[in-house]
Structures are given as C-alpha cells and as structure tokens.
Design an enzyme around this catalytic site. Sequence first.
Site, PDB file in Angstrom:
ATOM      1  N   GLU A  76     -38.403 -99.947 105.413  1.00 52.68           N
ATOM      2  CA  GLU A  76     -38.808-100.335 106.761  1.00 52.68           C
ATOM      3  C   GLU A  76     -37.710-101.272 107.350  1.00 52.68           C
ATOM      4  O   GLU A  76     -37.410-102.352 106.698  1.00 52.68           O
ATOM      5  CB  GLU A  76     -40.005-101.034 106.904  1.00 52.68           C
ATOM      6  CG  GLU A  76     -41.503-100.180 106.600  1.00 52.68           C
ATOM      7  CD  GLU A  76     -42.707-101.055 106.931  1.00 52.68           C
ATOM      8  OE1 GLU A  76     -42.560-102.189 107.338  1.00 52.68           O
ATOM      9  OE2 GLU A  76     -43.623-100.662 106.147  1.00 52.68           O
ATOM     10  N   GLU A  87     -46.570-110.829 113.173  1.00 54.62           N
ATOM     11  CA  GLU A  87     -45.527-111.453 112.221  1.00 54.62           C
ATOM     12  C   GLU A  87     -46.115-112.937 112.071  1.00 54.62           C
ATOM     13  O   GLU A  87     -46.529-113.608 112.923  1.00 54.62           O
ATOM     14  CB  GLU A  87     -44.107-111.296 112.532  1.00 54.62           C
ATOM     15  CG  GLU A  87     -43.592-110.004 112.979  1.00 54.62           C
ATOM     16  CD  GLU A  87     -43.717-108.885 112.110  1.00 54.62           C
ATOM     17  OE1 GLU A  87     -44.381-109.311 110.836  1.00 54.62           O
ATOM     18  OE2 GLU A  87     -43.806-107.817 112.433  1.00 54.62           O
TER      19      GLU A  87
END
Length: 360
Positions: A76, A87
């Site tokens: 990724e 995140e």
Amino acid sequence: MSGEDRRPPGGEPRNDERGATRPASGDEVTTDSDVEAAIRENHPALISYITAGDPSLEETKAYVEALDRGGADLIELGLPFSEPIAEGPTIQAAINRALDAGTTPRGFFELVDELETEAPLLVMTYYNMILQYGNTEAPRASEEASGARRERSEGLDDANGEAVSGQRPRAKPDVRPFVERAAETGLSGIIVPDLPAEEADPLREACDDHGLDLVFIVAPTTEGDRLETIMSQVSGFAYVQARLGTTGARADVSSATHRSLARLSEYDVPKAVGFGVSEGDHAAEIIEAGADGVIVGSALVDIIAEHSAAGSGTESQNIAQHGADGNTPAAADLEAKARELKRGARRGAGAEDAPEPEHQ
C-alpha cells in the site's frame, strides 16, 4: 475485482454474477483480481504500507523495492492528504513530512509509473482527494495538501464542488479521472478509509470499469446490516481493523481481532488484519486466529522516520552514519523487517521451517 457476491449463502447478491466461490488456500486460484490472487497464492500474505514522499519520492521508490525484496505480497502506498482522520501520530507525521516535501498526486502517479515490483500496488488515500482529482482540480488539490494549508479548509473541504466566494469556479467532483489514472499507472486497488459503503457506488462502478479492487475497512464494532453493506461492496480483501482507534504500532494483539475474524469467517473474501501489527509474533497470532494476511504500516514508517531523523545532520555526519549512499540502511532495515513479519505470518500458518520469501 468486484463482480462477485461475497456474502454468506442466503444473502442477496450485489449484482447478477451470483455465487462465486473461492478455492481453499493451496488450490488453483481462479480470480481475475491481482490483489486477491496475491493473497491466496502467497498465503499467508504480508501487506505493507508506507507513505509516498516520506521523506521524498525518490527514497520511497527505494523503500518499495526493499519491501518487495523482503517478501511483501501487496504494498500500500499512502497518497498524502491533509486531514488523515484514520491515522495515528506516526503516520500523520509521515504524511506531514511528505506534504512538506511537496508530494503531489501528479508526483505520486509518476512514482508508481516508475515502479516495477512483483507485489501488486494499492493506493490508500481519502475521498476528497479522489473527488477533486482531474482537470484543474489535480494541481489544486495537491497545492492545498502540500503547501498552502491555510487554504485547505476553503478548498478540499468543499466536496460539493460549489464555487466559494473569492475562489475560482471548479468542475463537478468526479471519481473517474483518479481511477483512470490509477489504472493507467498499474495500481491494482484503492483503499479509502473515510468512504461509507452506502455512498461507494460511483467509486465502485469506476473501479469495476477499470479493473481495480476497492478495499473497505471493517471495524470491530461493525455488524448487522452495515456489515452486510460493506461486504457487498468489498473486493480484493476485507481490511479488518484490529482495534478501535487510529493506526499505530502496539505491543500486543487486541482480543477484538479474534472476535472480528470469527464474525467474518462466513465471507469468502480474504481477510487481512491491520492497525497495531508491528512484530513477527503479532503476525503469527493473527494468522493463527484465521486471517489470510497481516497489514503493517506504522512499524515500517517508524523505521523511515528514525533514519530520516538520523540523516538530518551535516553532510559529513550523515555520511559517517549511513555511508555515501545516505538511505541504504533504511532500505535494508525495511527489507529485514518485512522478512521478520513474513516469517511470523508463515509460522502462524504452521510453516515455521519454511524457506525465506521468494522476492529476492
């Protein structure tokens, strides 16, 4: 790709291509999805994540190649966006470093164009970035994301594409230019953490048209109708969130991981677990619990950050610490970490004495 119903027997299929079945691991793989094939053929799979442009696109190229050599079965690449809500601090910092280095969607796709890896590549980014890409919106989005952050709230936040006072008119948001460019560069799939499955049809259709997988994240609390909706849209693999909260390396495997894998066991799409995986022992436990793959991001980003910080001294200091080629140790450490994680995953699948990964 997605023209298949992955829900348990008895569920309503998403389209007319009903009842697709998948072979058990080790049998012949009959999918036209590069992502799913990579997981099934290399079971248990290692899926790695790093942020493109951290600390530069040139170094990202070397890091991706190192992960490929280390045995990553899918890689990724994070396309940095200014509001990465899923995140944790580690990847947020990586995204900020990438934005400060001037990483743009255009530069991201040029990087992907140059990469030649055995592991299929996926892009992970946020929906506004996809919506605003294309025509004049591509440079605009990148400008706002990389430098002119003071304009951020006036720009990418305006996802409806309406002209705002003092701003130039913009085209109607459309996901297709982004998907077309992603397919053109050879990307195999897209992960969009903030895209609700209920609103995914335009992106789902564009990905189907261009042969890309669309991966969805399944939270520990997702169940019932919402789980059904997500699993009717997912392709490639289901991204199983190991714990509530944001990304970030952890010291152990959450018990929520085991419950999630048990809940998803009826679905025949591969399941890969991320959020908190950082060690080979974590990978072994997760695979042993029934996952088809493990996803590792923050532990790899930490390696890049440590080397970037060590390389921020004078030129003579950096050469003394890292050699004349500067970032070689970071690439070597990433490759070694990938090997550790892949060995752990294989140990969890009962192949403790298996040879090193073939990506040499």
